[in-house]
Enzyme design. Structure first.
Site, short mmCIF file in Angstrom:
data_model
loop_
_atom_site.label_atom_id
_atom_site.label_comp_id
_atom_site.label_asym_id
_atom_site.label_seq_id
_atom_site.Cartn_x
_atom_site.Cartn_y
_atom_site.Cartn_z
N ASP A 1 9.03 0.14 -9.57
CA ASP A 1 8.03 1.17 -9.84
C ASP A 1 8.27 1.70 -11.26
O ASP A 1 9.39 2.00 -11.64
CB ASP A 1 8.16 2.30 -8.81
CG ASP A 1 6.95 3.22 -8.82
OD1 ASP A 1 6.27 3.31 -7.80
OD2 ASP A 1 6.69 3.87 -9.87
N GLU B 1 -2.71 6.07 -4.79
CA GLU B 1 -3.02 5.86 -6.20
C GLU B 1 -3.56 4.45 -6.47
O GLU B 1 -4.56 4.30 -7.17
CB GLU B 1 -1.73 6.09 -7.01
CG GLU B 1 -1.89 6.10 -8.50
CD GLU B 1 -0.52 6.18 -9.20
OE1 GLU B 1 -0.33 5.44 -10.17
OE2 GLU B 1 0.34 6.96 -8.76
N HIS C 1 1.02 -1.68 -0.64
CA HIS C 1 2.38 -1.81 -1.17
C HIS C 1 3.33 -0.93 -0.38
O HIS C 1 2.95 0.12 0.14
CB HIS C 1 2.44 -1.46 -2.66
CG HIS C 1 1.85 -0.13 -3.01
ND1 HIS C 1 0.49 0.06 -3.16
CD2 HIS C 1 2.42 1.07 -3.23
CE1 HIS C 1 0.27 1.32 -3.47
NE2 HIS C 1 1.42 1.97 -3.51
N HIS D 1 6.92 1.14 -0.66
CA HIS D 1 7.93 1.71 -1.55
C HIS D 1 9.30 1.52 -0.90
O HIS D 1 9.50 1.92 0.25
CB HIS D 1 7.72 3.22 -1.74
CG HIS D 1 6.47 3.61 -2.46
ND1 HIS D 1 6.45 3.96 -3.79
CD2 HIS D 1 5.18 3.70 -2.04
CE1 HIS D 1 5.22 4.28 -4.15
NE2 HIS D 1 4.42 4.13 -3.11
P1 AMP Z 1 0.74 5.07 -4.28
O1 AMP Z 1 -0.53 4.25 -4.43
O2 AMP Z 1 0.43 6.52 -4.00
O3 AMP Z 1 1.71 4.49 -3.29
O4 AMP Z 1 1.48 5.08 -5.69
C1 AMP Z 1 1.42 3.96 -6.55
C2 AMP Z 1 2.77 3.73 -7.20
O5 AMP Z 1 2.61 2.66 -8.11
C3 AMP Z 1 3.31 4.93 -8.00
O6 AMP Z 1 4.65 5.19 -7.57
C4 AMP Z 1 3.28 4.43 -9.46
O7 AMP Z 1 4.37 4.91 -10.23
C5 AMP Z 1 3.34 2.92 -9.29
N1 AMP Z 1 2.70 2.16 -10.37
C6 AMP Z 1 1.46 2.34 -10.86
N2 AMP Z 1 1.21 1.45 -11.84
C7 AMP Z 1 2.33 0.69 -11.97
C8 AMP Z 1 2.71 -0.39 -12.80
N3 AMP Z 1 1.88 -0.91 -13.74
N4 AMP Z 1 3.94 -0.93 -12.67
C9 AMP Z 1 4.80 -0.43 -11.73
N5 AMP Z 1 4.50 0.59 -10.92
C10 AMP Z 1 3.29 1.15 -11.03
#
Ligand code: AMP
Length: 128
Positions: free
Chosen positions: A28, A87, A92, A94
């Site tokens: 991340d 987001e 995905h 975590h």
């Molecule tokens: P969520 O969709 O709420 O689970 O959050 C999306 C996660 O993806 C967040 O923790 C971001 O920091 C991460 N994220 C977003 N864009 C990228 C990227 N280009 N590379 C790595 N992590 C990312």
């Protein structure tokens, strides 16, 4: 194509941790703790629970293997697991190295690690 599909395809750079034919794992970019990893299916599905039961089971097994590597490579007590998807609309998981519950607070300020440190952590997990 989602941003995570582009990452899995190598079109957008990432700190790769592991991959196989159907899955990809990478750090991340704004970690809650050093080594915070995201695990995705290559198939672009927004909501985790819209995966078929086979796809879901395969993703979880891939995540399990990644979590075992993380535990070997990083100083932590446990690997925490969470699914949000608020987001990025590409399913995905975590995986977060935990020393305590406080390491998995999604509202806490995120870390910003230097590129060399991210690369070192990703390589350590990949080679564990
Ligand atoms: P969520 O969709 O709420 O689970 O959050 C999306 C996660 O993806 C967040 O923790 C971001 O920091 C991460 N994220 C977003 N864009 C990228 C990227 N280009 N590379 C790595 N992590 C990312």
């Amino acid at each position: 194509m989602s941003i995570f599909s582009k990452i899995a395809a190598g079109e957008i750079p990432s700190y790769k941790v592991a991959e196989d034919a159907g899955h990809f794992a990478f750090l991340d970019i704004n970690p809650m703790a050093p080594g915070h990893t995201l695990v995705i299916p290559r198939r672009e599905v927004d909501y985790l629970f819209d995966l078929s039961s086979d796809e879901y089971a395969e993703l979880m097994e891939f995540a399990r293997k990644v979590a075992i590597k993380m535990k070997k490579a990083l100083p932590c007590k446990r690997i925490g697991v969470a699914v949000l998807g608020m987001e990025v609309p590409h399913a995905h998981i975590h995986l977060v190295p935990l020393q305590s519950e406080a390491d998995m607070d999604f509202r806490a300020p995120k870390l910003s690690l230097a590129a060399e440190e991210m690369k070192r952590i990703a390589d350590a997990i990949a080679q564990a």
